[in-house]
Design a protein around this motif. Sequence first.
Motif, mmCIF file in Angstrom:
data_model
loop_
_atom_site.group_PDB
_atom_site.id
_atom_site.type_symbol
_atom_site.label_atom_id
_atom_site.label_comp_id
_atom_site.label_asym_id
_atom_site.label_seq_id
_atom_site.Cartn_x
_atom_site.Cartn_y
_atom_site.Cartn_z
ATOM 1 N N ARG A 18 -8.036 9.625 -8.096
ATOM 2 C CA ARG A 18 -6.829 9.538 -7.090
ATOM 3 C C ARG A 18 -7.796 8.713 -5.989
ATOM 4 O O ARG A 18 -8.395 9.350 -5.383
ATOM 5 C CB ARG A 18 -6.661 10.755 -6.594
ATOM 6 C CG ARG A 18 -4.913 10.980 -6.492
ATOM 7 C CD ARG A 18 -4.382 9.718 -6.131
ATOM 8 N NE ARG A 18 -3.208 9.232 -6.955
ATOM 9 C CZ ARG A 18 -2.517 8.089 -6.933
ATOM 10 N NH1 ARG A 18 -2.779 7.377 -5.696
ATOM 11 N NH2 ARG A 18 -1.638 7.907 -7.937
ATOM 12 N N ARG A 19 -7.264 7.644 -5.978
ATOM 13 C CA ARG A 19 -8.016 6.851 -4.744
ATOM 14 C C ARG A 19 -7.041 6.947 -3.415
ATOM 15 O O ARG A 19 -5.785 6.861 -3.640
ATOM 16 C CB ARG A 19 -8.234 5.313 -5.095
ATOM 17 C CG ARG A 19 -9.787 5.290 -5.794
ATOM 18 C CD ARG A 19 -9.561 4.130 -6.626
ATOM 19 N NE ARG A 19 -8.316 3.807 -7.404
ATOM 20 C CZ ARG A 19 -8.065 2.818 -8.187
ATOM 21 N NH1 ARG A 19 -8.937 2.097 -8.132
ATOM 22 N NH2 ARG A 19 -7.153 2.910 -8.673
ATOM 23 N N VAL A 20 -7.524 6.460 -2.184
ATOM 24 C CA VAL A 20 -6.932 6.742 -1.408
ATOM 25 C C VAL A 20 -6.495 5.477 -0.817
ATOM 26 O O VAL A 20 -6.864 4.225 -1.277
ATOM 27 C CB VAL A 20 -7.509 7.512 -0.163
ATOM 28 C CG1 VAL A 20 -7.609 9.023 -0.314
ATOM 29 C CG2 VAL A 20 -8.929 6.790 0.095
ATOM 30 N N CYS A 21 -5.156 5.292 -0.250
ATOM 31 C CA CYS A 21 -4.769 4.002 0.531
ATOM 32 C C CYS A 21 -5.743 3.338 1.246
ATOM 33 O O CYS A 21 -6.520 4.095 2.058
ATOM 34 C CB CYS A 21 -3.467 4.522 1.334
ATOM 35 S SG CYS A 21 -2.980 3.026 2.289
ATOM 36 N N ARG A 22 -6.066 2.192 1.061
ATOM 37 C CA ARG A 22 -7.345 1.356 1.590
ATOM 38 C C ARG A 22 -6.915 1.267 3.184
ATOM 39 O O ARG A 22 -7.870 0.879 3.856
ATOM 40 C CB ARG A 22 -7.540 0.417 0.982
ATOM 41 C CG ARG A 22 -6.525 -0.766 0.814
ATOM 42 C CD ARG A 22 -7.006 -1.771 -0.122
ATOM 43 N NE ARG A 22 -6.415 -1.451 -1.475
ATOM 44 C CZ ARG A 22 -7.048 -1.951 -2.201
ATOM 45 N NH1 ARG A 22 -8.021 -2.853 -2.442
ATOM 46 N NH2 ARG A 22 -6.578 -1.463 -3.751
ATOM 47 N N PHE A 23 -5.390 1.275 3.529
ATOM 48 C CA PHE A 23 -5.100 1.189 4.897
ATOM 49 C C PHE A 23 -5.347 2.612 5.642
ATOM 50 O O PHE A 23 -5.579 2.385 6.909
ATOM 51 C CB PHE A 23 -3.945 0.515 5.192
ATOM 52 C CG PHE A 23 -3.581 -0.793 4.315
ATOM 53 C CD1 PHE A 23 -4.048 -2.064 5.254
ATOM 54 C CD2 PHE A 23 -3.150 -0.896 3.350
ATOM 55 C CE1 PHE A 23 -4.113 -3.121 4.479
ATOM 56 C CE2 PHE A 23 -3.260 -2.253 2.708
ATOM 57 C CZ PHE A 23 -3.618 -3.324 3.261
ATOM 58 N N LYS A 60 4.073 4.916 3.249
ATOM 59 C CA LYS A 60 3.881 4.249 4.597
ATOM 60 C C LYS A 60 3.363 2.790 4.367
ATOM 61 O O LYS A 60 4.125 2.025 5.113
ATOM 62 C CB LYS A 60 3.143 5.075 5.632
ATOM 63 C CG LYS A 60 3.388 4.588 6.838
ATOM 64 C CD LYS A 60 2.355 5.372 7.709
ATOM 65 C CE LYS A 60 1.926 4.881 9.215
ATOM 66 N NZ LYS A 60 1.116 5.735 9.921
ATOM 67 N N HIS A 61 2.163 2.707 4.087
ATOM 68 C CA HIS A 61 1.762 1.301 4.036
ATOM 69 C C HIS A 61 2.346 0.408 2.977
ATOM 70 O O HIS A 61 2.318 -0.825 3.387
ATOM 71 C CB HIS A 61 0.174 1.333 3.854
ATOM 72 C CG HIS A 61 -0.530 1.785 4.902
ATOM 73 N ND1 HIS A 61 -1.241 2.985 5.263
ATOM 74 C CD2 HIS A 61 -0.739 1.641 6.383
ATOM 75 C CE1 HIS A 61 -1.618 3.359 6.387
ATOM 76 N NE2 HIS A 61 -1.341 2.336 7.108
ATOM 77 N N GLN A 62 2.780 0.968 2.013
ATOM 78 C CA GLN A 62 3.440 0.084 0.807
ATOM 79 C C GLN A 62 4.711 -0.408 1.687
ATOM 80 O O GLN A 62 5.156 -1.506 1.412
ATOM 81 C CB GLN A 62 3.822 0.813 -0.288
ATOM 82 C CG GLN A 62 4.556 0.077 -1.278
ATOM 83 C CD GLN A 62 3.632 -1.025 -2.191
ATOM 84 O OE1 GLN A 62 2.419 -0.988 -2.042
ATOM 85 N NE2 GLN A 62 3.984 -1.990 -2.716
#
Lengths: 86, 136
Positions: A18-23, A60-62
Amino acid sequence: MAFATTRPRRKKRFFRRRRVCRFCADSNLKIDYKDGKTLRYFLTERGKIIPRRISDNCAKHQRQMTLAIKRARQMALLPYTITQSI
Amino acid sequence: MRKYENFFMVQPDLSEDALGAVAGKFRGVVESNGGTVVSYVPWGKKKLAYPVKKNDYGYYILMKFAAGPELIAELERNMRLDERVLKFITVKLDDDYLPEQNGTEADVVPSDEAQPGLAVREDEDEDDVELEDEED
């Protein structure tokens, strides 16, 4: 039910990092519709927006990303579509 | 007052004088309608992702200004009428903004590079393959 198998089965259960959102991870990164080069990382070769499950953006970032991409398309910074020449 | 930015694209083959005239015109539209131009930055000529009015290149300009909501209609009407303007987009940046307090902004043209930190997309699609392979 259970079948005997000759070759040993590796039990690999959903090995998904599970990677985190890069933003979220890096607050220096900004989503800006004028920054076509950055937005291009979130498009496929054909110009479609990469879904969240692949890009690993958070919701949110998507959302911000899709809005930025659509604005960038209006300004001809990003393509609406890339037609393959045969 | 609100803070807006207007990002627009003019024909790529305009002379220096013509670009100056464009700048003067739209600055004038903002200022004569009670707005304040915070910054006006020409971004230069860029290749377009798709042709616009048969142009493969466009000259981008970013103008930030403080104004009320009524000014946008007037500015966009002017841009629509102007043949030199190929495309434009107006985005609201801030709902409450006083140009006197915030001063003018530096006229920075952003680099053409993508932001660092994004390029690293290690094994992006591969881990979807590793789904369960237990059948028993």
